[in-house]
Design a protein around this motif. Sequence first.
Motif, PDB file in Angstrom:
ATOM      1  N   GLU A  30      -3.470  13.163  17.650  1.00 27.80           N
ATOM      2  CA  GLU A  30      -3.498  11.748  17.268  1.00 27.80           C
ATOM      3  C   GLU A  30      -4.682  11.450  16.354  1.00 27.80           C
ATOM      4  N   LYS A  43      -2.607   1.648  12.694  1.00 32.04           N
ATOM      5  CA  LYS A  43      -2.506   2.019  14.108  1.00 32.04           C
ATOM      6  C   LYS A  43      -3.837   2.555  14.629  1.00 32.04           C
ATOM      7  N   ARG A  44      -4.541   3.339  13.812  1.00 32.25           N
ATOM      8  CA  ARG A  44      -5.838   3.844  14.260  1.00 32.25           C
ATOM      9  C   ARG A  44      -6.828   2.702  14.449  1.00 32.25           C
ATOM     10  N   PRO A  83      -3.839  10.788  10.915  1.00 31.32           N
ATOM     11  CA  PRO A  83      -4.072   9.959   9.713  1.00 31.32           C
ATOM     12  C   PRO A  83      -4.736  10.729   8.580  1.00 31.32           C
ATOM     13  N   ASP A 113       3.869  10.452  19.993  1.00 26.21           N
ATOM     14  CA  ASP A 113       4.689   9.341  19.516  1.00 26.21           C
ATOM     15  C   ASP A 113       4.521   9.112  18.015  1.00 26.21           C
ATOM     16  N   ASN A 114       3.280   9.014  17.555  1.00 25.20           N
ATOM     17  CA  ASN A 114       3.061   8.760  16.128  1.00 25.20           C
ATOM     18  C   ASN A 114       3.561   9.908  15.261  1.00 25.20           C
ATOM     19  N   GLU A 139       0.354   2.867   7.435  1.00 22.02           N
ATOM     20  CA  GLU A 139       0.717   2.513   8.807  1.00 22.02           C
ATOM     21  C   GLU A 139      -0.162   3.234   9.820  1.00 22.02           C
ATOM     22  N   MET A 140      -0.478   4.506   9.577  1.00 24.02           N
ATOM     23  CA  MET A 140      -1.329   5.254  10.493  1.00 24.02           C
ATOM     24  C   MET A 140      -2.743   4.693  10.518  1.00 24.02           C
ATOM     25  N   SER A 162       7.325   9.672  15.039  1.00 26.41           N
ATOM     26  CA  SER A 162       7.734   8.650  14.066  1.00 26.41           C
ATOM     27  C   SER A 162       7.578   9.160  12.639  1.00 26.41           C
ATOM     28  N   PHE A 163       6.496   9.875  12.389  1.00 29.81           N
ATOM     29  CA  PHE A 163       6.271  10.427  11.057  1.00 29.81           C
ATOM     30  C   PHE A 163       7.338  11.463  10.705  1.00 29.81           C
ATOM     31  N   ARG A 171      -5.964   1.011  17.675  1.00 27.27           N
ATOM     32  CA  ARG A 171      -6.401   1.761  18.854  1.00 27.27           C
ATOM     33  C   ARG A 171      -7.891   1.602  19.088  1.00 27.27           C
ATOM     34  N   GLN A 200       3.495   5.686   5.222  1.00 22.53           N
ATOM     35  CA  GLN A 200       3.100   6.230   6.515  1.00 22.53           C
ATOM     36  C   GLN A 200       1.578   6.306   6.654  1.00 22.53           C
TER      37      GLN A 200
END
Length: 302
Positions: A157, A256-257, A161, A223-224, A252-253, A227-228, A260, A249
Amino acid sequence: MDSLLFVTITVSIAVAALVWWVGLGVIRAQQNTSGSRLASLNTRQDHLQKDFSQRAVAPMMRGIGRFALRFTPTGWVARAQKKLVWAAWAERMDGNTWAAIRLISAIAGVVAAFLLVPLVSGTLMRVAVGGLVLFLGAFGPEVSLNRAIDDRRKQMEKQLPDIIDLLVISVEAGLGFEAAMARVVQTVPGALSSEFQRTLAETRVGISRHAALRNMSERTDVDNLNSFILALIQADQFGVSIARMLRVQAEEMRVKRRQRIQEKAFAAPVKMIFPMLFCIFPSIFIIILGPAALSISQNLKL
């Protein structure tokens, strides 16, 4: 009490060393077996040059593992094999080997509890020590496996990115997707890079890109990353530009980072409540109220 502590530490170290030695012998034997399937061509001298754990203990443990598998629930082997793959332990052991290690650990926990409980005084302490040792023996390997899976997922995870950014740069510079993946493998070390390397190896031996990507999704279960991979497969099927999809992508990553990180920051005050309540506040109360309590007690005596 000192003798009890010494005996406890000694027995624990001996049991841990036995489990480690047996497991290491089984793992080495498994690696040798998977590396060479032509066992009939091995000479007696080559066989005698192996360690004792590989020659004697490993076959015995594989037999114990096959015996233990008879009493496992339906689907246990498949679930264990999946977990071994997620933890990247599948190359060193299989479900049979893992069953043998679990059985040996449970037996070692029972033996350790049988040796330690009589040395403890008090019924409550005996129950606590026996329960702890039995729990470690029965569930210690499973806890270690789950911890390895969680650590590997967190590492992937964290790397995802940056790897997607590198893929974007490489594709926009004119490289193909496979060449960009090779650049990632050469540049970024880690678990996710190893998975990309295995995916590249599968495509080079004739497996389609879609199947290789799906295999990577099944091996990682992040999960990420799932999706990728799904976005990659859909972009390839519908003819969407890989560079544009990678750019979306990557953005988006990054979002999301950042989310988090914000989630962890917002959860920090809640996690600090219990350490402050049980560790910091009592000390503050003693420092502040201690002198006042002493003066009050002295005045009451007078």
